[in-house]
Design an enzyme around this catalytic site. Structure first.
Site, PDB file in Angstrom:
ATOM      1  N   ASP A  41       0.836  -1.193   0.000  1.00  0.00           N
ATOM      2  CA  ASP A  41       0.000   0.000   0.000  1.00  0.00           C
ATOM      3  C   ASP A  41       0.878   1.254   0.000  1.00  0.00           C
ATOM      4  OD1 ASP A  41      -2.109   1.776   0.285  1.00  0.00           O
ATOM      5  OD2 ASP A  41      -3.102   0.603   1.836  1.00  0.00           O
ATOM      6  N   ASP A  42       0.694   2.110  -0.989  1.00  0.00           N
ATOM      7  CA  ASP A  42       1.415   3.393  -1.065  1.00  0.00           C
ATOM      8  C   ASP A  42       2.928   3.222  -1.174  1.00  0.00           C
ATOM      9  OD1 ASP A  42      -1.052   4.575  -0.809  1.00  0.00           O
ATOM     10  OD2 ASP A  42      -0.662   5.557   1.103  1.00  0.00           O
ATOM     11  N   CYS A  79      -5.918   3.627  -4.018  1.00  0.00           N
ATOM     12  CA  CYS A  79      -6.048   2.247  -3.557  1.00  0.00           C
ATOM     13  C   CYS A  79      -7.307   1.541  -4.033  1.00  0.00           C
ATOM     14  CB  CYS A  79      -5.953   2.203  -2.041  1.00  0.00           C
ATOM     15  SG  CYS A  79      -7.111   3.295  -1.187  1.00  0.00           S
ATOM     16  N   ARG A  83      -7.616  -1.716  -6.572  1.00  0.00           N
ATOM     17  CA  ARG A  83      -8.051  -3.003  -6.035  1.00  0.00           C
ATOM     18  C   ARG A  83      -9.332  -3.490  -6.712  1.00  0.00           C
ATOM     19  NH1 ARG A  83      -5.246  -3.483  -0.743  1.00  0.00           N
ATOM     20  NH2 ARG A  83      -3.827  -1.705  -0.747  1.00  0.00           N
ATOM     21  N   LYS A 139      -6.059  -5.672   4.072  1.00  0.00           N
ATOM     22  CA  LYS A 139      -6.916  -4.537   3.712  1.00  0.00           C
ATOM     23  C   LYS A 139      -7.984  -4.940   2.700  1.00  0.00           C
ATOM     24  CE  LYS A 139      -6.576   0.103   1.623  1.00  0.00           C
ATOM     25  NZ  LYS A 139      -5.678   1.245   1.363  1.00  0.00           N
ATOM     26  N   HIS A 141     -11.307  -2.448   1.846  1.00  0.00           N
ATOM     27  CA  HIS A 141     -11.586  -1.121   1.275  1.00  0.00           C
ATOM     28  C   HIS A 141     -12.320  -1.195  -0.062  1.00  0.00           C
ATOM     29  CE1 HIS A 141     -10.151   3.329   0.956  1.00  0.00           C
ATOM     30  NE2 HIS A 141     -11.235   3.219   1.695  1.00  0.00           N
ATOM     31  N   HIS A 228       1.390   2.167   3.950  1.00  0.00           N
ATOM     32  CA  HIS A 228       0.442   3.256   4.193  1.00  0.00           C
ATOM     33  C   HIS A 228       0.621   3.781   5.605  1.00  0.00           C
ATOM     34  CE1 HIS A 228      -3.323   5.488   4.484  1.00  0.00           C
ATOM     35  NE2 HIS A 228      -3.661   5.152   3.248  1.00  0.00           N
ATOM     36  N   ASP A 334      -0.399  -0.671  -4.775  1.00  0.00           N
ATOM     37  CA  ASP A 334      -1.680  -0.228  -5.330  1.00  0.00           C
ATOM     38  C   ASP A 334      -1.637   1.156  -5.968  1.00  0.00           C
ATOM     39  OD1 ASP A 334      -1.414   1.215  -2.997  1.00  0.00           O
ATOM     40  OD2 ASP A 334      -3.364   0.677  -2.157  1.00  0.00           O
ATOM     41  N   ASN A 335      -0.598   1.942  -5.679  1.00  0.00           N
ATOM     42  CA  ASN A 335      -0.450   3.271  -6.301  1.00  0.00           C
ATOM     43  C   ASN A 335       0.928   3.796  -5.941  1.00  0.00           C
ATOM     44  OD1 ASN A 335      -2.877   3.892  -3.886  1.00  0.00           O
ATOM     45  ND2 ASN A 335      -0.804   4.678  -3.574  1.00  0.00           N
ATOM     46  N   LYS A 393       1.200   9.636  -5.631  1.00  0.00           N
ATOM     47  CA  LYS A 393      -0.154   9.093  -5.534  1.00  0.00           C
ATOM     48  C   LYS A 393      -1.223  10.114  -5.939  1.00  0.00           C
ATOM     49  CE  LYS A 393      -3.248   7.293  -1.888  1.00  0.00           C
ATOM     50  NZ  LYS A 393      -3.289   6.911  -0.455  1.00  0.00           N
TER      51      LYS A 393
END
Length: 568
Positions: A41-42, A79, A83, A139, A141, A228, A334-335, A393
């Site tokens: 993540d991130d 994100c 996803r 995660k 989301h 993240h 994811d980004n 991002k």
């Protein structure tokens, strides 16, 4: 680079929380490959050791050394959108996730609903239909905020979307020491015990899931909170980088760029793009700012190293149980690296202005990484994380969309340690994994026609560096647009509340300009016009409406993030 990665693979990284460390049963490997999908993540394009970073990620590096690295995997820049595309094989606008999940009930069925449709079969559902056990950890989301897991109010929860078991958190982020946890359809009390860290807890559950499969083919969705914010990790990991980041983001980015070129992650012709005018130079900071900001980055690095150790534990379980060779392990972020904390970072609480001066923050510097704070690093570290690209991002430039991608399948991949340069989009990954499993998305489920799949398998690239992948892919997030066609890419910047026809377009020739450093729009207007027309054709195909202002809540968030507003 291959030798360096193989050497890194032999390193042992300490792991915290080993409740899942009982002996692994030896199992007969299933004929179908196991699938482990790891989503960070991130994490920026240059943040992993296998992609040129100084951060110690020996277990991830080992996957790269025995598998493939892809240097043109472009996420959806945020994100939830990534996803949604990743797990459905459809563009996120098509499956009503144009941005983040909704927080209110609505009859709106447009792209901004923020709730996945039930007639878009998801990857775990398709794999379950093919005989796989399906597990999720970490995660989610991907569901409306108002759903609480109770019967009749949990249609978007993981168990209703194809998972046999799910343990993790429902929303976009969580505290690493006291996470908001769900198990199946139930919320759990927050952990509150010494030595607990969520990344290690996740690995414990992932190991238990591998054992639960008992030799049947399984799908494990391992969606980590790292990196993240909040940046939280045991002090020992932070101390590995105590002096590393005193040099600052400008020097760090230059060092990463040189390593990336030498390693073949980026071409020797690539340009290391300059820092945005709105981002401060390191040598302009006060001594207090430098001390605090360096500790933020050391904590981020330690957070990733600790996450890598947990990934290593899961991989080791596959090896100990005799299942590693016929397991596909796909790792992405994811980004791009996160820019939300602006130029000053967040010290006490995420997404909140700082109340303490930098001198006061420095006096409490050892609290960074503990459960006393929920810190975020300042935006220029995200610029360094996206080396050699522009921005971070949520932006449409490569710094927002481009992330590392690693694929390991020891029984199949022969070109170990190679770099693949084909274009790949999140919508392609579920079709690829289903292809490898000998199945695909269903066109109808229980008589219900499913939303058409936009992704295409890239399995041919596993052993063919020249295999063709998708020729065209469009992008849109919060009114920002991009279109890639072969080696051309066009990007449009949009100011909220203005006419889209007045958006500023840029044009890049990726065959000569890997990092999107030189705008060719003025010198090649015919090509730009062609790309703009192509964007509209693709958008109308996959999004209804093709283009619209984002809902006000997301526009406000974009302004808070300092996105799309500062000088070029």
């Amino acid at each position: 680079m291959g030798k360096r990665l193989l050497m890194a693979a032999t390193m042992l990284t300490a792991a915290i929380g080993v409740s899942g460390a009982h002996a692994a049963p030896k199992l007969a490997a299933p004929v179908k490959p196991n699938i482990v999908l790891i989503v960070l993540d991130d994490v920026g394009f240059s943040d992993l050791g296998a992609f040129g970073s100084e951060i110690r990620t020996p277990n991830i590096d080992a996957l790269a050394a025995g598998g493939l690295r892809y240097n043109r995997f472009d996420s959806k820049a945020i994100c939830t959108a990534t996803r949604a595309a990743l797990l459905t094989g459809r563009n996120h606008q098509t499956v009503r996730m144009a941005d983040l999940p909704t927080n209110q009930r609505t009859n709106d069925m447009s792209r901004d609903r923020g709730e996945l449709p039930t007639n878009a079969q998801m990857l775990p559902q398709a794999l379950k239909a093919a005989g796989y056990r399906t597990y999720g950890v970490g995660k989610w989301h991907l569901g409306p905020e108002f759903e609480d897991g109770t019967p009749g109010n949990n249609a978007s929860w993981p168990l209703q979307r194809g998972f046999d078991r799910f343990y993790g958190f429902y929303s976009g982020w969580t505290d690493q020491y006291h996470p908001d946890l769900i198990d199946g359809n139930k919320a759990l009390p927050k952990p509150d015990k010494p030595g607990y860290h969520f990344s290690a807890d996740m690995a414990d559950h992932a190991i238990a899931d591998i054992d639960d499969a008992a030799g049947k083919p399984f799908f494990l969705y391992f969606a980590m909170g790292a990196g993240h914010a909040p940046l939280q990790v045991p002090r020992a990991y932070i101390d590995h980088y105590r002096e590393t980041y005193a040099k600052g983001w400008d020097a760090l980015r230059a060092e990463r760029f040189e390593r990336m070129q030498k390693a073949g992650i980026i071409p020797t012709s690539a340009v290391n793009t300059i820092r945005a005018a709105g981002d401060r130079a390191w040598d302009q900071l006060s001594a207090d700012e430098q001390a605090v900001f360096a500790r933020y980055m050391a904590t981020y690095a330690g957070f990733l190293e600790h996450a890598d150790a947990q990934i290593g534990r899961v991989v080791q379980r596959l090896k100990d149980s005799g299942q590693y060779d016929n397991s596909i392990i796909l790792l992405i972020s994811d980004n791009g690296a996160a820019s939300e904390a602006g130029q000053e970072g967040s010290f006490e609480k995420m997404y909140r202005p700082n109340k303490l001066s930098f001198a006061e923050q420095r006096a409490r510097i050892d609290d960074i990484g503990t459960d006393k704070l929920q810190p975020e690093y300042p935006r220029p570290w995200a610029w360094a994380g996206g080396t050699p690209f522009r921005r971070y991002k949520v932006w449409p430039y490569a710094g927002g969309v481009r992330t590392p991608m690693i694929l390991s399948w020891p029984a199949v991949i022969r070109d170990k340690g190679a770099v693949r340069t084909q274009m790949v989009d999140p919508i392609d990954l579920a079709p690829t994994l289903l292809d490898a499993a000998g199945t695909g998305f269903a066109r109808t489920v229980n008589g219900v026609v499913q939303v058409p799949v936009a992704g295409r398998s890239i399995r041919a690239t596993f052993n063919n560096p020249q295999a063709a992948t998708r020729p065209v892919q469009y992008f849109e997030l919060r009114g920002q647009r991009a279109i890639t066609a072969g080696h051309w890419r066009a990007v449009a910047m949009h100011k909220y509340g203005t006419d889209f026809a007045k958006d500023r377009w840029e044009l890049f020739d990726l065959s000569k300009d890997f990092s999107e450093s030189t705008d060719l729009a003025a010198s090649n207007p015919a090509k730009l016009a062609e790309m703009k027309a192509l964007w509209w054709r693709e958008a109308r195909k996959y999004s209804t409406p093709a283009l619209a202002e984002p809902p006000e809540i997301f526009a406000k968030r974009a302004r808070y993030d300092d996105a799309f507003t500062d000088p070029k």
